[in-house]
Design a protein around this motif. Structure first.
Motif, mmCIF file in Angstrom:
data_model
loop_
_atom_site.group_PDB
_atom_site.id
_atom_site.type_symbol
_atom_site.label_atom_id
_atom_site.label_comp_id
_atom_site.label_asym_id
_atom_site.label_seq_id
_atom_site.Cartn_x
_atom_site.Cartn_y
_atom_site.Cartn_z
ATOM 1 N N ASP A 179 20.060 -15.862 47.739
ATOM 2 C CA ASP A 179 18.883 -16.445 46.959
ATOM 3 C C ASP A 179 19.141 -17.906 46.506
ATOM 4 O O ASP A 179 18.008 -18.589 46.402
ATOM 5 C CB ASP A 179 18.842 -15.641 45.500
ATOM 6 N N PHE A 180 20.351 -18.307 46.147
ATOM 7 C CA PHE A 180 20.633 -19.661 45.896
ATOM 8 C C PHE A 180 20.253 -20.604 46.936
ATOM 9 O O PHE A 180 19.428 -21.816 46.773
ATOM 10 C CB PHE A 180 22.168 -19.922 45.339
ATOM 11 N N ILE A 181 20.513 -20.216 47.909
ATOM 12 C CA ILE A 181 20.373 -21.162 49.252
ATOM 13 C C ILE A 181 18.752 -21.187 49.499
ATOM 14 O O ILE A 181 18.308 -22.369 49.678
ATOM 15 C CB ILE A 181 21.098 -20.432 50.773
ATOM 16 N N LEU A 182 18.086 -20.038 49.429
ATOM 17 C CA LEU A 182 16.713 -20.062 49.577
ATOM 18 C C LEU A 182 16.264 -20.992 48.506
ATOM 19 O O LEU A 182 15.183 -21.641 48.787
ATOM 20 C CB LEU A 182 16.290 -18.735 49.625
ATOM 21 N N ASN A 183 16.607 -20.748 47.312
ATOM 22 C CA ASN A 183 15.966 -21.678 46.275
ATOM 23 C C ASN A 183 16.244 -23.213 46.436
ATOM 24 O O ASN A 183 15.234 -23.655 46.330
ATOM 25 C CB ASN A 183 16.441 -21.023 44.947
ATOM 26 N N ILE A 184 17.398 -23.531 46.697
ATOM 27 C CA ILE A 184 17.447 -25.038 46.958
ATOM 28 C C ILE A 184 16.917 -25.750 47.853
ATOM 29 O O ILE A 184 16.335 -26.690 48.106
ATOM 30 C CB ILE A 184 18.916 -25.306 46.687
ATOM 31 N N ASN A 185 16.651 -24.878 49.118
ATOM 32 C CA ASN A 185 15.906 -25.216 50.079
ATOM 33 C C ASN A 185 14.288 -25.433 49.694
ATOM 34 O O ASN A 185 13.797 -26.473 50.122
ATOM 35 C CB ASN A 185 16.084 -24.129 51.408
#
Length: 318
Positions: A179-185
């Motif tokens: 979820d963090f990867i998707l968010n910062i992207n």
């Protein structure tokens, strides 16, 4: 066509360690703002390649450019642009989680207020705030890996390289990382390179991947295109249907289509159909609507990335 400033380009990279050829003429590129997967089994050469990208190793030949900057001549510039999270945890065991991250902040010359704010935000996102004063030596592998990830993204890099980032993480923690990867992207436009040998874990977040094996590039393509090619190669696919069919005549009518090669009535409302090719799927769905009273679910038995990898590497090793 994308300019060099919007690309990460790997061109004809070779690397040898003694008698072992770790990378063999590897070339591919991915775009700024993309979440890109670098896949392959353990020992394929993934870590060697990302260490070259992170300016921690020199290639024997070939080149790597990050947003137009060559790793051979612009190391300092590139190191400001990237965050690198290695597969193995690189932390000071006798310092606390907070202290480790403050050391990292000082390396990037973040002022104390900015560093403290970012550290608190990251530790809370990774459910580690309550452990901020605990020494790393007392952490589990998964807990230490979370701090390892925080360390790599503390300075808000433009390119984040994650080398096997879910090593040692439980399912809930893997979800937090995803979820963090998707968010910062999405919110910050961070470009992300994700390396892993766990191929199913990238399907939800990557659209394109490069697959390497024995130091060689096997393919680079969109996941959806790789699946389409593999479906065609297999020659037939299974389609699972859950629904209500009123009459046996409807089932008999379906069996008259020669390209429907097998029908299994598993349960009252569960059917498995085998059809000749991926190109027949659309026509088959239309036929189902004609012969079923109600349809709850249709599921195509698509090949996984692991299936695709096995198929491609078999060809490359012949």
């Amino acid at each position: 066509m994308n300019s060099a400033e919007n690309l990460i380009e790997i061109k004809s990279v070779n690397k040898r360690f003694g008698k072992i050829q770790a990378l063999r003429d590897v070339s591919f590129a991915f775009n700024k703002g993309e979440i890109f997967g670098l896949l392959g089994p353990n020992g394929a050469g993934k870590t060697t390649l990302v260490r070259i990208m992170a300016t921690l190793l020199d290639a024997d030949s070939g080149s790597v450019a990050v947003f137009g900057f060559n790793t051979g001549s612009k190391r300092k510039k590139i190191r400001k642009l990237i965050g690198y999270v290695p597969a193995s945890v690189i932390l000071y065991p006798h310092l606390s989680a907070f202290e480790n991250l403050m050391v990292t902040a000082s390396l990037y010359k973040l002022d104390k207020h900015t560093a403290t704010t970012r550290i608190e935000s990251l530790l809370k996102k990774f459910d580690m705030w309550q452990w901020k004063d605990e020494k790393i030596k007392n952490f589990s592998t998964g807990m230490a890996q979370k701090i390892n990830i925080c360390r790599g993204i503390l300075h808000d890099p433009e390119l984040l390289i994650l080398d096997e980032p879910t090593n040692g993480l439980d399912p809930r923690s893997r979800q937090v990382v995803r979820d963090f990867i998707l968010n910062i992207n999405t919110t910050q436009g961070t470009t992300i390179l994700l390396t892993t040998h766990v191929m199913w874990s990238v399907e939800e977040i990557c659209k394109r991947v490069a697959i390497i094996d024995n130091g060689r590039l096997v393919t680079v393509d969109r996941i959806s295109d790789l699946k389409s090619v593999e479906l065609k190669r297999q020659g037939s696919i299974k389609i699972f249907v859950k629904g209500f069919m009123d009459k046996q005549d409807n089932l008999d009518a379906l069996s008259r289509f020669k390209w429907i090669t097998n029908i299994i009535h598993e349960d009252q409302n569960d059917y498995v159909f085998t059809i000749e090719s991926n190109e027949r799927v659309k026509a088959f769905q239309g036929i189902l609507l004609e012969h079923f009273e109600t349809i709850e679910n249709i599921r195509i038995n698509e090949p996984t990335l692991e299936d695709i990898f096995i198929s491609l590497t078999k060809k490359s090793n012949i």
